[in-house]
Design an enzyme around this catalytic site. Structure first.
Site, short mmCIF file in Angstrom:
data_model
loop_
_atom_site.label_atom_id
_atom_site.label_comp_id
_atom_site.label_asym_id
_atom_site.label_seq_id
_atom_site.Cartn_x
_atom_site.Cartn_y
_atom_site.Cartn_z
N ASP A 74 -37.91 -35.04 -52.16
CA ASP A 74 -37.83 -34.07 -53.31
C ASP A 74 -36.93 -33.01 -52.83
OD1 ASP A 74 -39.00 -32.30 -55.18
OD2 ASP A 74 -40.07 -31.26 -53.57
N GLU A 159 -34.43 -37.29 -57.61
CA GLU A 159 -34.23 -36.74 -59.10
C GLU A 159 -33.00 -36.48 -59.22
OE1 GLU A 159 -37.85 -33.73 -59.96
OE2 GLU A 159 -37.23 -33.52 -57.96
N CYS A 212 -50.43 -34.55 -60.23
CA CYS A 212 -51.25 -34.79 -58.94
C CYS A 212 -50.97 -36.40 -58.67
CB CYS A 212 -52.89 -34.94 -59.45
SG CYS A 212 -53.69 -35.64 -57.96
N CYS A 230 -55.90 -30.51 -56.54
CA CYS A 230 -56.24 -30.86 -57.89
C CYS A 230 -57.88 -30.88 -57.85
CB CYS A 230 -55.58 -32.32 -57.88
SG CYS A 230 -56.08 -33.12 -59.45
N CYS A 232 -59.50 -33.51 -58.56
CA CYS A 232 -59.96 -34.94 -58.16
C CYS A 232 -60.40 -34.57 -56.54
CB CYS A 232 -58.86 -35.67 -58.35
SG CYS A 232 -57.62 -35.64 -57.30
N ASP A 239 -44.43 -29.62 -52.01
CA ASP A 239 -43.09 -30.62 -52.07
C ASP A 239 -43.36 -31.97 -51.68
OD1 ASP A 239 -41.76 -28.40 -52.78
OD2 ASP A 239 -41.35 -27.85 -50.69
ZN LIG Z 1 -55.84 -35.34 -59.00
#
Ligand SMILES: [Zn+2]
Length: 257
Positions: A74, A159, A212, A230, A232, A239
């Site tokens: 990243d 990227e 995520c 997140c 979850c 990053d």
């Molecule tokens: Zn998640």
């Protein structure tokens, strides 16, 4: 067939130096226009350094390597990148940041000198030398990092950033250009290629920061949020989370398990 260029610094004797200077003089006379820019550099650095460039052509057909070890990077503004495996940042070495600071200081001194004065000239040469040192240290760092990655991994996923557009639209300006990301990816690409390894560029619109990497949930993340957390239960440096997403997207593109 592939091309490879080598650049070496050479240390000529006084006689050789004179011959080089004479030759440069002739060449400059003939290609005056073409070399106008070079000439300026030559005069600015008094050209007390000599480098030789050699371009070779050789048979080269690297055998494509099976992808076993893969990493996602990243792009990071303050360092160079964050990698997906340990979340490690590629930080510029301390001495590099010290030279940068020194350059900024000497540039300030230069701005206070009267243009055309002897003290101005002296300071201008000092600044030019520091500029060169910063550029050399940066290039060396980018070579080292790209070399490490190309030897450790069979595939690197990044990227596809448009640096020019990015620096203009987001007003990051100088810091993006100076960061060396473009030069770094060029080095990385050829170092991987010559070993039959792979550089994969994923779409720049892929929401690497918002996703995520654990459950795939997508949410908005403010620039100030350094941690991605997140619903979850997954929490990770933002990053690092992005780097994992970049790696996974690359694997998806290559249809890797
Ligand atoms: Zn998640």
């Amino acid at each position: 067939m592939a091309n490879k260029a080598y650049k070496f610094r050479i240390y000529p004797t006084k006689d050789q130096e004179q011959l080089i200077r004479k030759t440069f003089g002739c060449v400059r006379f003939v290609y005056n226009k073409m070399l106008a820019e070079r000439k300026e550099t030559y005069e600015q650095f008094k050209d007390d350094k000599y480098h030789i460039s050699i371009l070779t052509e050789y048979e080269h057909k690297p055998i494509p390597k099976e992808i076993k070890a893969i990493v996602g990077l990243d792009f990071a503004m303050d360092s160079l990148y964050v990698e997906s495996e340990q979340g490690e940042k590629a930080n510029h070495p301390r001495f590099f940041r010290q030279t940068q600071k020194k350059l900024a200081k000497e540039q300030k001194v230069l701005s206070r000198r009267t243009k055309g004065s002897a003290r101005y000239e002296k300071q201008r040469i000092k600044v030019a030398a520091l500029h060169e040192r910063v550029a050399n240290q940066r290039r060396d760092f980018l070579h080292k990092k790209s070399c490490q990655l190309a030897s450790r991994y069979d595939c690197v996923v990044i990227e596809d950033l448009n640096m020019k557009g990015m620096s203009q639209s987001l007003h990051f300006g100088k810091s993006v250009a100076d960061n060396g990301w473009g030069m770094f990816t060029t080095f990385l690409h050829y170092k991987l290629l010559e070993q039959g390894k792979h550089l994969v560029k994923i779409n720049k619109w892929f929401p690497s920061t918002k996703t995520c990497s654990n459950c795939g949930h997508v949410k908005n993340v403010a620039l100030s949020e350094r941690l991605y957390s997140c619903e979850c239960g997954f929490v990770r440096d933002r990053d690092w989370n992005a780097a994992i997403n970049i790696k996974n997207e690359g694997k998806l593109m290559l249809a890797l398990p």
